[in-house]
Design an enzyme around this catalytic site. Structure first.
Site, PDB file in Angstrom:
ATOM      1  CG  ASN A  25      -0.418  -0.051   2.503  1.00 39.71           C
ATOM      2  OD1 ASN A  25       0.694  -0.541   2.677  1.00 39.71           O
ATOM      3  ND2 ASN A  25      -1.131   0.457   3.478  1.00 39.71           N
ATOM      4  CD  GLU A  39       5.745  -0.485  12.538  1.00 39.35           C
ATOM      5  OE1 GLU A  39       4.578  -0.127  12.764  1.00 39.35           O
ATOM      6  OE2 GLU A  39       6.718  -0.062  13.175  1.00 39.35           O
ATOM      7  CB  CYS A  54      -1.739   0.197   8.487  1.00 38.24           C
ATOM      8  SG  CYS A  54      -0.566   1.548   8.497  1.00 38.24           S
TER       9      CYS A  54
HETATM   10  P1  NAP Z   1       0.623  -9.054   3.380  1.00 39.12           P
HETATM   11  O1  NAP Z   1      -0.218  -9.881   2.491  1.00 39.12           O
HETATM   12  O2  NAP Z   1       0.831  -9.492   4.779  1.00 39.12           O
HETATM   13  O3  NAP Z   1       2.042  -8.926   2.627  1.00 39.12           O
HETATM   14  C1  NAP Z   1       3.071  -8.138   3.152  1.00 39.12           C
HETATM   15  C2  NAP Z   1       4.400  -8.658   2.644  1.00 39.12           C
HETATM   16  O4  NAP Z   1       4.651  -9.951   3.188  1.00 39.12           O
HETATM   17  C3  NAP Z   1       4.456  -8.817   1.123  1.00 39.12           C
HETATM   18  O5  NAP Z   1       5.740  -8.469   0.670  1.00 39.12           O
HETATM   19  C4  NAP Z   1       4.219 -10.313   0.955  1.00 39.12           C
HETATM   20  O6  NAP Z   1       4.729 -10.835  -0.240  1.00 39.12           O
HETATM   21  C5  NAP Z   1       5.003 -10.838   2.140  1.00 39.12           C
HETATM   22  N1  NAP Z   1       4.664 -12.210   2.515  1.00 39.12           N
HETATM   23  C6  NAP Z   1       3.530 -12.909   2.266  1.00 39.12           C
HETATM   24  N2  NAP Z   1       3.627 -14.160   2.793  1.00 39.12           N
HETATM   25  C7  NAP Z   1       4.840 -14.235   3.385  1.00 39.12           C
HETATM   26  C8  NAP Z   1       5.522 -15.240   4.105  1.00 39.12           C
HETATM   27  N3  NAP Z   1       4.982 -16.442   4.345  1.00 39.12           N
HETATM   28  N4  NAP Z   1       6.759 -14.974   4.579  1.00 39.12           N
HETATM   29  C9  NAP Z   1       7.321 -13.775   4.375  1.00 39.12           C
HETATM   30  N5  NAP Z   1       6.730 -12.770   3.693  1.00 39.12           N
HETATM   31  C10 NAP Z   1       5.503 -12.998   3.214  1.00 39.12           C
HETATM   32  O7  NAP Z   1       0.091  -7.554   3.450  1.00 39.12           O
HETATM   33  P2  NAP Z   1      -0.392  -6.586   2.278  1.00 39.12           P
HETATM   34  O8  NAP Z   1      -1.704  -7.054   1.746  1.00 39.12           O
HETATM   35  O9  NAP Z   1       0.723  -6.352   1.320  1.00 39.12           O
HETATM   36  O10 NAP Z   1      -0.584  -5.219   3.089  1.00 39.12           O
HETATM   37  C11 NAP Z   1      -1.726  -4.928   3.824  1.00 39.12           C
HETATM   38  C12 NAP Z   1      -1.507  -5.166   5.305  1.00 39.12           C
HETATM   39  O11 NAP Z   1      -0.376  -4.424   5.753  1.00 39.12           O
HETATM   40  C13 NAP Z   1      -2.674  -4.656   6.141  1.00 39.12           C
HETATM   41  O12 NAP Z   1      -2.940  -5.576   7.164  1.00 39.12           O
HETATM   42  C14 NAP Z   1      -2.148  -3.345   6.706  1.00 39.12           C
HETATM   43  O13 NAP Z   1      -2.780  -2.921   7.882  1.00 39.12           O
HETATM   44  C15 NAP Z   1      -0.718  -3.681   6.925  1.00 39.12           C
HETATM   45  N6  NAP Z   1       0.083  -2.450   7.010  1.00 39.12           N
HETATM   46  C16 NAP Z   1       0.557  -2.064   8.229  1.00 39.12           C
HETATM   47  C17 NAP Z   1       1.291  -0.879   8.341  1.00 39.12           C
HETATM   48  C18 NAP Z   1       1.857  -0.406   9.665  1.00 39.12           C
HETATM   49  O14 NAP Z   1       2.685   0.501   9.651  1.00 39.12           O
HETATM   50  N7  NAP Z   1       1.450  -0.964  10.783  1.00 39.12           N
HETATM   51  C19 NAP Z   1       1.513  -0.101   7.202  1.00 39.12           C
HETATM   52  C20 NAP Z   1       1.001  -0.536   5.980  1.00 39.12           C
HETATM   53  C21 NAP Z   1       0.290  -1.718   5.891  1.00 39.12           C
HETATM   54  P3  NAP Z   1       3.737 -11.101  -1.487  1.00 39.12           P
HETATM   55  O15 NAP Z   1       3.222  -9.770  -1.879  1.00 39.12           O
HETATM   56  O16 NAP Z   1       4.634 -11.728  -2.468  1.00 39.12           O
HETATM   57  O17 NAP Z   1       2.655 -12.015  -0.998  1.00 39.12           O
END
Ligand code: NAP
Length: 472
Positions: free
Chosen positions: A149, A245, A279
């Site tokens: 995002n 995060e 987020c």
């Molecule tokens: P996500 O599906 O958890 O993916 C995040 C990252 O993790 C991607 O690079 C993904 O790669 C990777 N990943 C997936 N499976 C993995 C595994 N088994 N081992 C290691 N890495 C893995 O999250 P998203 O859909 O990209 O982002 C949305 C989420 O991020 C929401 O829950 C949001 O709240 C959170 N977020 C939090 C913050 C904060 O500062 N707290 C900021 C922004 C977003 P792939 O893309 O290749 O699957």
């Protein structure tokens, strides 16, 4: 684009298409990395960590400062790329690009401020004649896994402090939005970063993530993403430093003395930016019963005015969601809420990846649209009777990333700040506000560890204690 592994830009026969979420057109392709690439990247990063640790702080400052200057000069190009691959409107893409340059500038400054302290050991029994000092040293190899995002700025929040502290970093960008991170890698190398100081590995997290996070050569993992992936990484990481995060379902509390126009402006701004895929988006609007109807009247025209469409058209206020399946999920959760007693005040329609900005009223806390992370352009409005009930509702969640309250009453504002379990607390604004230099991170299952360059540098270093046993 190619990926950057072991000091080289490499391609693979297997590719992943990067799509524009608005029309699914292919913007570019990236290589589909696999386990062997993880191994090569970590082997190279281990060498890179030695090179980086030997680089004086002044040199690290110069490289990061130069990278920030290149980024600032290329804001328009970077902003367009962010907008194309992620779907956020072009104004938000440009803003992210300029914030990212500031994040790297802030990280550069920290490269000059990594210091320890003297410890007054003579204050301890048996400590007379001893001299103690702490040293902050880099962790070594840092793995930075980022979400879709904020494909540039959130990568900078990891890479900037990691390099400032003298680590080598392996970036694993989100598969939907890898291009901004690859551009950042190009810029860092152009700015003079040693070639093995940064790797950018593309490929599915589900396929290469386990190999990356479980490997013993990695000393620090910094992850931003969903709660469930974060939990899996924590389980596999073993004994390493980890920053998490994670997600949220952030609330705003609207007290009866609130200026309802101000609240409406804040909710329209903080609930729908980036199609709600932030987020710290406002998801739950907890509203005093006395002003419930008036608040909905103030909010409705503002949300109805949020035009949707092509994110590159400057007239568009809300662009597509990153994938159609996410827009379908938002549609389903809203329908489910309506089927159990909630009502749609405005919005509620989907066209492909575009979900109309939506207000759902009369939401009960147990509905999914309230108790799970929605991550989409809809807010859930729920009435309350008094501040204790509002705080209990705000805290009735596994998450705790950000929260806001609207009131002119200092006692209520302070009670909110003390009692709401959240890492960020905003008085008279919504939860979605961040200055890149501030400490930023969640409580509860929203994670642990802080970002913001000064705080992230602490997370990216280890503290050593040195004791001189002096004879005199
Ligand atoms: P996500 O599906 O958890 O993916 C995040 C990252 O993790 C991607 O690079 C993904 O790669 C990777 N990943 C997936 N499976 C993995 C595994 N088994 N081992 C290691 N890495 C893995 O999250 P998203 O859909 O990209 O982002 C949305 C989420 O991020 C929401 O829950 C949001 O709240 C959170 N977020 C939090 C913050 C904060 O500062 N707290 C900021 C922004 C977003 P792939 O893309 O290749 O699957």
């Amino acid at each position: 684009m190619k990926m950057h592994v072991a000091g080289q830009w490499i391609d693979k026969p297997q590719k992943i298409e990067v799509l524009n979420p608005y029309d699914n057109s292919v913007i570019d392709t990236v290589p589909r990395g696999e386990a062997a690439d993880v191994d090569r990247a970590l082997e190279s990063a281990t060498r890179g960590a030695r090179v980086m640790a030997a680089l004086p702080g002044y040199e690290r400052w110069k490289i990061l400062k130069k990278a920030a200057e290149i980024m600032a000069a290329r804001t328009e190009e970077l902003g367009r790329l962010i907008s194309m691959e992620e779907g956020k409107v072009i104004a938000e893409g440009r803003l992210e690009a300029s914030r990212a340059a500031e994040t790297i500038t802030g990280s550069a400054e920290e490269a000059k401020r990594i210091h320890g302290e003297t410890i007054p050991l003579d204050g301890a029994p048996g400590g007379a004649g001893k001299f103690g000092v702490t040293l902050r040293v880099p962790c070594g190899v840092v793995v930075a896994i980022s979400p879709f995002n904020f494909p540039l700025n959130l990568v900078c929040h990891k890479v900037g402090p990691a390099l400032a502290a003298g680590n080598a970093v392996v970036i694993k960008p989100a598969t939907d939005t890898p291009l901004s991170a690859l551009k950042l890698t190009e810029i860092l190398l152009e700015a003079g970063l040693p070639a093995e100081g940064v790797q950018c590995l593309t490929g599915s997290g589900g396929e290469i993530g386990d190999a990356l996070v479980a490997d013993r050569r990695v000393r620090k993992i910094t992850f931003t993403g969903s709660r469930d992936v974060g939990e899996r990484i924590c389980r596999l990481a073993g004994i390493k430093k980890v920053t998490m995060e994670l997600g949220s379902n952030s609330p705003i509390i609207v007290m009866p003395d609130a200026d309802l126009d101000k609240v409406a402006v804040a909710v329209a701004a903080t609930g729908y930016a980036n199609a709600g895929q932030v987020c710290i988006s406002t998801q739950r609007v907890l509203t005093a019963g006395k002003v419930y109807g008036d608040f909905l009247d103030a909010l409705t025209p503002r949300v109805a005015a949020l035009t949707t469409g092509n994110q590159l058209d400057p007239k568009t206020k809300v662009g597509p969601m990153v994938r159609e399946k996410d827009a379908v999920r938002v549609e389903e959760w809203v329908k489910e809420a309506v089927s159990t007693g909630a009502r749609v005040v405005v919005g509620g329609e989907r066209r492909g990846t575009i979900y109309a900005p939506t207000i759902v009223a009369d939401v009960k806390p147990e509905m999914r649209i309230s108790c799970d992370e929605l991550f989409g352009p809809a807010v859930a409005v729920t009435p309350f009777n008094n501040i204790d009930e509002a705080i209990a509702l705000a805290n009735d969640t596994i998450y705790g990333l950000s929260a806001g309250i609207f009131t002119e009453n200092l006692e209520w504002a302070m009670k909110f700040a003390r009692e709401v379990q959240s890492g960020n607390l905003h008085i008279n604004w919504g939860p979605q506000w961040r200055a890149d230099l501030m400490p930023y991170g969640g409580l509860k299952e929203s994670g642990f560890g802080k970002e913001g360059p000064r705080y992230a540098v602490e997370e990216m270093t280890e503290l050593k204690m040195v004791v001189f046993h002096l004879s005199g």
